[in-house]
Design a protein around this motif. Structure first.
Motif, PDB file in Angstrom:
ATOM      1  N   MET A   1       0.846  -1.187   0.000  1.00 27.17           N
ATOM      2  CA  MET A   1       0.000   0.000   0.000  1.00 27.17           C
ATOM      3  C   MET A   1       0.875   1.228   0.000  1.00 27.17           C
ATOM      4  O   MET A   1       2.023   1.163   0.406  1.00 27.17           O
ATOM      5  CB  MET A   1      -0.943  -0.017   1.196  1.00 27.17           C
ATOM      6  N   ASP A  55      -1.008  -8.382   2.490  1.00 21.88           N
ATOM      7  CA  ASP A  55       0.283  -7.748   2.718  1.00 21.88           C
ATOM      8  C   ASP A  55       0.271  -6.985   4.043  1.00 21.88           C
ATOM      9  O   ASP A  55      -0.757  -6.460   4.471  1.00 21.88           O
ATOM     10  CB  ASP A  55       0.600  -6.748   1.588  1.00 21.88           C
ATOM     11  N   ASP A  56       1.353  -6.906   4.701  1.00 16.37           N
ATOM     12  CA  ASP A  56       1.737  -6.021   5.839  1.00 16.37           C
ATOM     13  C   ASP A  56       1.775  -6.710   7.220  1.00 16.37           C
ATOM     14  O   ASP A  56       2.819  -6.621   7.815  1.00 16.37           O
ATOM     15  CB  ASP A  56       0.892  -4.749   5.879  1.00 16.37           C
ATOM     16  N   HIS A 113       7.654  -9.915   3.558  1.00 20.57           N
ATOM     17  CA  HIS A 113       7.308  -8.647   2.884  1.00 20.57           C
ATOM     18  C   HIS A 113       8.386  -7.608   3.202  1.00 20.57           C
ATOM     19  O   HIS A 113       8.111  -6.425   3.203  1.00 20.57           O
ATOM     20  CB  HIS A 113       5.927  -8.219   3.392  1.00 20.57           C
ATOM     21  N   PRO A 154       7.294  -4.794  -1.219  1.00 22.17           N
ATOM     22  CA  PRO A 154       6.607  -3.629  -0.659  1.00 22.17           C
ATOM     23  C   PRO A 154       6.202  -2.683  -1.802  1.00 22.17           C
ATOM     24  O   PRO A 154       7.000  -2.449  -2.725  1.00 22.17           O
ATOM     25  CB  PRO A 154       7.672  -2.981   0.237  1.00 22.17           C
ATOM     26  N   HIS A 224      -5.321  -5.913   1.971  1.00 25.01           N
ATOM     27  CA  HIS A 224      -4.724  -5.576   3.270  1.00 25.01           C
ATOM     28  C   HIS A 224      -5.746  -5.846   4.372  1.00 25.01           C
ATOM     29  O   HIS A 224      -5.861  -6.966   4.828  1.00 25.01           O
ATOM     30  CB  HIS A 224      -4.248  -4.126   3.246  1.00 25.01           C
TER      31      HIS A 224
HETATM   32 ZN   LIG Z   1       2.994  -3.595   2.019  1.00 24.11          ZN
END
Ligand SMILES: [Zn+2]
Length: 271
Positions: A1, A55-56, A113, A154, A224
């Motif tokens: 993001m 992701d994250d 990630h 990323p 996300h």
């Molecule tokens: Zn990310």
């Protein structure tokens, strides 16, 4: 993001370009990587395969997203940045070690990630190696494994000069690119479709599943948070449920990234 202001543990090069020009340069670099794949693997085209990835990773991806996958009898891949552990940001908070451990215990895949979540174009090779080793230690502490993990860039931002380093370390690397992986495919720059706001965009995503069923390959989604009031980079629980259920109902084989590679007999996971 676009940014959870990164966990500034890995030094970044000073910004040399205004942000808009840097973004343009990033798009050009991604196009160059697509045009000149480092490696090619043959993604089979007999069977529709879908992977859902996060992701994250925000806490709602565990509390809601993982539960929705499980309710549909499938599992997902969660690309973790150790440097974002437990962070509280506007509209979302990030999972911690206990959350990672729970995901693994429930049969989901933990991917890498990066630790510091920097755009890899702005991290030099030595710093990136150290950063990836740090994230490997973080993940291995909660989910020990000897085989190579899978990686997601990323910001989906590829780096032409880091490809060899990433390829040595990871079984696959996922970017963005809005497309289905089928036929000759670079495992170091897998394509994926984002599940993001506005809601109108999410409602159009089943067409990707229709396209996959009509012309099989490997469709990877990424998102996300999964929340009633999602950030621009997430979606609501009903829409995620709808999309996962649709993939299953259309007869797609829904697998984690690692299980999909196993199933296709591609890219052995050994280091
Ligand atoms: Zn990310």
């Amino acid at each position: 993001m676009p940014d959870p202001a990164s966990a500034a543990d890995t030094p970044e090069y000073p910004a040399r370009l205004p942000a808009s020009i840097d973004r343009f340069a990033g798009r050009l670099e991604n196009r160059l990587i697509r045009a000149m794949p480092r490696l090619v693997m043959p993604v089979p085209t007999q069977e529709p395969i879908v992977s859902f990835t996060f992701d994250d990773v925000p806490a709602s991806a565990l509390d809601v997203g993982a539960a929705i996958l499980e309710a549909n009898g499938v599992r997902g891949t969660f690309y973790i940045s150790g440097g974002l552990e437990g962070r509280i940001e506007p509209g979302r908070s990030l999972i911690d070690r206990a959350g990672c451990r729970e995901l693994a215990a429930r049969g989901h895949e933990l991917g890498c990630h990066s630790f510091s979540h920097h755009d890899l174009r702005h991290v030099d090779g030595d710093a990136l190696s150290a950063d990836l080793a740090r994230n490997a230690a973080y993940l291995d502490a909660v989910d020990p494994r000897t085989a190579r993990r899978n990686f997601a860039y990323p910001y989906n931002s590829g780096s032409f000069s880091k490809r060899a380093l990433l390829d040595r370390r990871f079984r696959s690397c996922r970017a963005g690119g809005e497309g289905i992986n089928r036929g000759p495919t670079d495992p170091a720059f897998l394509r994926a479709i984002e599940i993001r706001q506005p809601q109108q965009h999410v409602l159009g995503l089943p067409r990707w599943i229709d396209a996959l069923v009509a012309d099989p390959g490997w469709l990877i989604f990424f998102t996300h948070d999964v929340s009633p009031q999602p950030t621009p980079y997430g979606c609501t629980p009903p829409s995620f449920h709808l999309l996962v259920g649709y993939a299953v109902a259309r007869g797609c084989r829904v697998l984690t990234v690692d299980a999909a590679l196993d199933h296709m007999g591609l890219r052995g996971a050994e280091r």
